[in-house]
Design an enzyme around this catalytic site. Structure first.
Site, PDB file in Angstrom:
ATOM      1  N   ASP A 393       0.878  -1.161   0.000  1.00 36.79           N
ATOM      2  CA  ASP A 393       0.000   0.000   0.000  1.00 36.79           C
ATOM      3  C   ASP A 393       0.924   1.222   0.000  1.00 36.79           C
ATOM      4  OD1 ASP A 393      -2.392   1.583   0.445  1.00 36.79           O
ATOM      5  OD2 ASP A 393      -1.612   1.877   2.465  1.00 36.79           O
ATOM      6  N   ASP A 589      -1.616  -1.011   6.175  1.00 38.40           N
ATOM      7  CA  ASP A 589      -1.719  -0.491   7.540  1.00 38.40           C
ATOM      8  C   ASP A 589      -2.649  -1.309   8.427  1.00 38.40           C
ATOM      9  OD1 ASP A 589      -4.267   0.212   6.776  1.00 38.40           O
ATOM     10  OD2 ASP A 589      -3.861   2.354   6.644  1.00 38.40           O
TER      11      ASP A 589
END
Length: 697
Positions: A393, A589
């Site tokens: 990400d 995350d």
């Protein structure tokens, strides 16, 4: 006899024995499935105290058995003949004395192995204890029968020396096992025992950490350990969190910041408010994750368990074959054949095989935790070594997730870059916009502002040191028809990189421009380079614009970019990469990326901070450092290599040892006694333990 597994009983059966239970050691054969239960230790052992008690128990049994073994050796006919002591030590009934003393060693020193034999047989899971128990019992029963009239030779001295060596081997091995698990104990020891609690009248009282409640206020003096996860309500300091996160550099903390229980306060005095009690703390979460990971089964462990089971079956079969061959095809007596049989069973004990994988698991999991790498799923961790593609990400993983200044363009020679930034930051410090915060954060100097006003949708203005300063968007310049054609090429290039550009006007004259972007983490480029060296394809997955993503990819050196992906499309995108035939790891995350983390073969949550309860991730990296992604994959590869080394050592030596134990080298004058077999078997176990302890991240 060579109850090579002599001491093992205690292990195997000990499953209860600390090493096993505490470290999730699942001993070979069927043992993996049931906790060791040690007769004398009753119940299940878990924890360091049980380990220590077990080590002391083996030590005590060893010394007592060794002392009793001395007269047994002296009164043994074979030893008397060798040293010419037959006339001096021979007296009526001395065989009964020999039998009595040997019985004490057999029942007291051999009890762990006998108990292990019983447990394995009742569990229908024959293993190491079965081999040792059968070996020592066969030797004891045969020798006892000779004492009471059966024609043959006694070998009580071989029996007791075998038990002594097995007890010694177990004692040494268990100390090695304890050493392998000490990292977890060190984590548990980080939390202090007492805390300085502030009462409502301001008085300080010392209370046990276990009594702390949420919202209690505590005083932390310089150099003391923080007793609970908390928020600083007063004070400023630096905090050492290295034993919890692996971050060696002390971290500056001030009012409003969180501190982790177990970290060490630096030079400042703090007042903190408890956020999580002992059971809910970050440290407790880490310890639980480590324990769960150590206890979880892995594919390699299952392989070791199957190998240990078959090794036990083979050992019993070879023992029987050895007995019949020596009795049927040679002129050797039953005592000689029995001794060869016992040696085969002892030397073939799969104890080292049972410990080979669990010890490596215990060491690798604890090492990882000390460095802020938390393993929730061991199967996925093992799979990480085969990773072929890793998907990152962007925001918060490869980048810091906050705006910062990347470029400063000066359009007028009468002003310097730092001065231009200072004027802009002076205005922007009054704004809450993310871009404004980025300018303020990266400026070394801010000045007083008068007449501050927002320019709705276009920027802000004010007076700084008597000058009119405006920080505005390109739209403001177009509205005011301010010409920037001569700077178009440079501005266009920044726009192509996906950067946000603001312009600075001083007394309504355009003086320069500041470009901002989500700052790339300095470690990202290094991490990607390391991963590519491992042959792993590095891909970035982001919902950001294509231009922004491609700029980040170029800067870092990624192999592929997948941009403008909506959050609910991330999991299907991961599936698409897997459909290319690539074993895929996803790094995010742990919140927005949860479906993608779950879809990936290995889900890695980065920057978990003090929140270790990320249910969708297989591995949690406490720090927001992309280098840790390379570290955890490297550790997975090294851990697997150690497991294979131990499995090879634990089984490979049998290729030479079993034929030697059976008497194949007898024509050359080489015969292994049961005691020598026990030494070989114990040595292989200790070597596996030491090899596991040599694991480094």
């Amino acid at each position: 006899m060579t109850p090579n597994d002599t001491g093992h009983t205690s292990h195997h059966n000990h499953g209860q024995h600390g090493p096993h239970e505490h470290h999730a050691h699942e001993h070979g054969s069927g043992h993996a499935s049931h906790p060791h239960r040690h007769a004398d230790h009753g119940g299940e052992h878990a924890g360091h105290g049980d380990h220590t008690a077990m080590v002391e128990d083996f030590k005590k049994r060893f010394w007592i058995s060794l002392i009793i073994s001395i007269p047994i050796v002296l009164f043994s006919p074979m030893i008397q003949e060798v040293f010419g002591l037959h006339e001096k030590l021979h007296f009526p009934g001395h065989f009964l004395l020999l039998f009595g003393l040997s019985s004490v060693v057999y029942f007291y020193g051999g009890w762990p192995f006998l108990k292990g034999l019983w447990d394995e047989v009742t569990d229908k899971a024959p293993g190491m204890m079965t081999l040792i128990g059968v070996a020592v019992t066969s030797a004891y029963a045969y020798s006892s029968a000779v004492v009471f009239g059966l024609p043959g030779k006694m070998f009580f001295w071989e029996l007791v020396t075998l038990i002594d060596i097995m007890l010694l081997g177990h004692w040494i091995e268990m100390k090695s096992v304890m050493g392998a698990g000490k990292a977890l104990d060190q984590l548990a020891a980080l939390m202090p025992d007492t805390a300085h609690r502030l009462k409502e009248d301001g008085e300080v009282e010392d209370v046990p950490v276990s009594e702390l409640k949420s919202r209690d206020r505590l005083l932390i003096k310089p150099g003391e350990k923080v007793p609970a996860d908390a928020v600083i309500v007063k004070g400023q300091t630096s905090v050492n969190e290295s034993m919890l996160t692996g971050e060696s550099k002390p971290i500056e903390k001030t009012e409003g910041d969180t501190v982790i229980g177990g970290s060490i306060n630096g030079e400042g005095s703090l007042t903190i408010e408890v956020k999580h009690t002992e059971e809910e703390s970050f440290l407790s979460g880490v310890i639980k994750l480590v324990q769960d990971a150590q206890a979880s089964k892995s594919k390699t462990q299952n392989l070791a368990n199957r190998a240990a089971f078959w090794l036990t079956v083979i050992a019993l079969g070879l023992g029987a074959v050895t007995l019949f061959v020596w009795l049927g095809l040679t002129e050797k007596d039953f005592a000689f054949a029995m001794e060869r049989t016992v040696t085969v069973m002892v030397i073939t004990c799969p104890h080292a095989l049972g410990l080979a994988v669990p010890l490596v698991v215990a060491v690798s999991t604890a090492i990882a935790a000390r460095n802020g790498l938390l393993i929730r799923n061991r199967t996925a961790f093992e799979e990480a070594r085969n990773t072929q593609a890793i998907v990152f990400d962007k925001t918060g993983t490869l980048t810091q997730g906050e705006f910062g200044i990347t470029d400063v363009l000066v359009f007028d020679n009468d002003i310097k870059e730092n001065e231009l930034v200072s004027y802009a930051a002076s205005i922007e410090q009054h704004s809450e916009h993310a871009i404004a915060k980025g300018v303020v954060k990266d400026s070394k100097e801010k000045r007083d502002v008068d007449d501050f006003k927002a320019i709705p949708g276009k920027g802000a203005q004010g007076t700084v040191q008597g000058k009119s300063i405006k920080v505005v968007s390109p739209g403001y310049l177009r509205e005011k028809k301010i010409n920037i054609k001569e700077h178009d090429a440079r501005i266009q290039e920044l726009g192509n990189q996906g950067k946000t550009v603001v312009f600075v006007l001083i007394d309504d004259r355009l003086k320069g421009a500041i470009a901002l972007a989500d700052i790339i983490r300095p470690e990202s480029k290094e991490a990607v380079a390391q991963l590519k060296k491992m042959g792993i394809r590095c891909i970035m997955l982001t919902g950001d614009k294509k231009e922004v993503a491609e700029y980040v990819a170029r800067e870092i050196g990624l192999d592929e970019v997948i941009a403008e992906v909506l959050p609910d499309q991330k999991a299907s995108t991961i599936k698409g990469i897997q459909n290319r035939g690539l074993i895929t790891a996803m790094t995010g995350d742990g919140v927005n990326d949860a479906p993608a983390l779950a879809q990936a073969d290995v889900g890695i949550a980065v920057g978990a901070g003090t929140d270790v309860a990320i249910e969708t991730a297989d591995i949690i990296l406490v720090k927001s450092n992309p280098n840790d992604v390379a570290s955890i994959i490297g550790l997975a590869k090294t851990t697997y290599n150690k497991m294979i080394q131990n499995l090879i050592w634990a089984t490979g030596y049998n290729i030479v040892a079993i034929p030697a134990a059976a008497g194949v080298l007898y024509p050359f004058g080489i015969v292994l006694s049961p005691a020598v077999g026990a030494i070989f078997m114990s040595a292989s176990t200790v070597i596996c333990a030491l090899n596991a302890k040599m694991l480094k991240i």
